[in-house]
Design a protein around this motif. Structure first.
Motif, PDB file in Angstrom:
ATOM      1  N   CYS A  26      -7.552   9.423 -30.320  1.00 32.52           N
ATOM      2  CA  CYS A  26      -7.446   8.121 -30.959  1.00 32.52           C
ATOM      3  C   CYS A  26      -8.750   7.343 -30.794  1.00 32.52           C
ATOM      4  CB  CYS A  26      -6.278   7.356 -30.347  1.00 32.52           C
ATOM      5  SG  CYS A  26      -6.132   5.691 -30.979  1.00 32.52           S
ATOM      6  N   CYS A  29      -8.286   3.941 -29.014  1.00 36.08           N
ATOM      7  CA  CYS A  29      -8.138   4.055 -27.566  1.00 36.08           C
ATOM      8  C   CYS A  29      -9.471   4.400 -26.897  1.00 36.08           C
ATOM      9  CB  CYS A  29      -7.090   5.115 -27.211  1.00 36.08           C
ATOM     10  SG  CYS A  29      -5.399   4.538 -27.462  1.00 36.08           S
ATOM     11  N   HIS A  58      -0.838   0.861 -27.333  1.00 36.75           N
ATOM     12  CA  HIS A  58      -1.271   1.348 -28.632  1.00 36.75           C
ATOM     13  C   HIS A  58      -0.339   2.452 -29.109  1.00 36.75           C
ATOM     14  CE1 HIS A  58      -4.288   2.953 -31.605  1.00 36.75           C
ATOM     15  NE2 HIS A  58      -4.178   1.677 -31.894  1.00 36.75           N
ATOM     16  N   HIS A  60       1.211   5.590 -30.911  1.00 38.78           N
ATOM     17  CA  HIS A  60       0.775   6.897 -31.418  1.00 38.78           C
ATOM     18  C   HIS A  60       1.994   7.648 -31.885  1.00 38.78           C
ATOM     19  CE1 HIS A  60      -2.380   5.935 -28.357  1.00 38.78           C
ATOM     20  NE2 HIS A  60      -3.089   6.056 -29.448  1.00 38.78           N
TER      21      HIS A  60
HETATM   22 ZN    ZN Z   1      -4.623   4.737 -29.530  1.00 41.72          ZN
END
Ligand code: ZN
Length: 67
Positions: A26, A29, A58, A60
């Protein structure tokens, strides 16, 4: 001279809840992780913990298992 009992260590909190691992796939991230390293280098612990929260929250899809 009487010894005072040792005071508890009041150093910087090295870990609050443990640092969340950024998702290696990501980009967001990864960027947050970089900012976190910078903030930590500056001892900006409130920013570090903000970034930790962002990383932890976050979203996912299919985390941990892809199919
Ligand atoms: Zn992320």
């Amino acid at each position: 001279m009487p010894r005072t009992y040792p005071s508890p260590p009041v150093e910087l909190p090295l870990r609050l809840d443990g640092d969340p691992e950024p998702d290696t796939d990501c980009d967001v991230c990864q960027a947050l992780d970089e900012q976190r390293s910078e903030a930590r280098a500056k001892r900006d612990m409130s920013k570090v913990s903000d970034l930790n929260i962002e990383i932890r929250n976050h979203p996912h899809r299919g985390k941990g298992r892809r199919s």
